[in-house]
Design a protein around this motif. Structure first.
Motif, short mmCIF file in Angstrom:
data_model
loop_
_atom_site.label_atom_id
_atom_site.label_comp_id
_atom_site.label_asym_id
_atom_site.label_seq_id
_atom_site.Cartn_x
_atom_site.Cartn_y
_atom_site.Cartn_z
N THR A 89 -26.19 -50.46 8.00
CA THR A 89 -25.35 -51.18 8.84
C THR A 89 -24.15 -50.57 9.43
N ARG A 142 -24.62 -47.18 11.42
CA ARG A 142 -25.04 -47.65 12.64
C ARG A 142 -24.16 -47.96 13.67
N LYS A 143 -23.04 -48.71 13.06
CA LYS A 143 -22.20 -49.27 13.77
C LYS A 143 -21.06 -48.07 14.38
N GLU A 164 -22.89 -46.37 17.13
CA GLU A 164 -22.88 -47.06 18.21
C GLU A 164 -21.36 -47.03 18.90
N HIS A 165 -20.53 -46.87 18.07
CA HIS A 165 -19.21 -46.60 18.82
C HIS A 165 -18.61 -45.23 18.81
N THR A 187 -22.30 -39.05 15.22
CA THR A 187 -23.62 -38.90 16.05
C THR A 187 -24.80 -38.93 14.57
#
Length: 144
Positions: free
Chosen positions: A50, A53-54, A57-58, A62
């Motif tokens: 989690t 992934r965050k 996303e931000h 990569t």
């Protein structure tokens, strides 16, 4: 009364959690595969997934494929992720001085080979910034 707009609060929305910061530490130290990060952080796999992934996303990390069959990925810091390196180092120095007892558990080296210790300096005049020498102001110069 509405909350004060604050870049610190906004940054903490992205990176302000223990497992996020230690995962980022590992990536910046060169441990870029999920199993390596999990082993070195002690985070549970679901929490780590989690947090990573965050960060993706931000735009802090990569996710790049390093194996086709089965597909496997590694986490690579972006410019935004690399820019967090000095901040993590400063946080580590603070922890070494004020929280951790005994010798520092981790040491970062400068490219010259010496143990890295940083001190902030003013970008304008180059003078060292000591505690209590600066103040926060709002746009327009109004003190906070």
């Amino acid at each position: 009364m509405p909350a004060r707009k604050c870049s610190i609060a906004n940054a903490l929305e992205v990176i302000g959690e223990r497992w996020t910061l230690v995962a980022l530490r590992e990536v910046l130290l060169g441990q870029r595969r999920f199993d390596q990060i999990a082993a070195n952080t002690g985070a549970s796999r679901d929490i780590l997934a989690t947090r990573l992934r965050k960060l993706v996303e931000h735009g802090v990390l990569t996710k790049e494929r390093y194996e086709e069959h089965p597909p496997r990925y590694e986490y690579v810091p972006t410019e935004a992720g690399r820019a967090l390196g000095p901040i993590l180092h400063d946080l580590m120095q603070w922890g070494d001085e004020y929280v951790t007892e005994g010798p520092a558990p981790t040491v970062w080296e400068h490219s010259c080979g010496a143990e890295l210790h940083t001190k902030p300096v003013c970008a304008h005049c180059g003078a060292p910034v000591e505690p209590g020498q600066s103040k926060l102001t709002r746009l327009g110069g109004v003190p906070q």
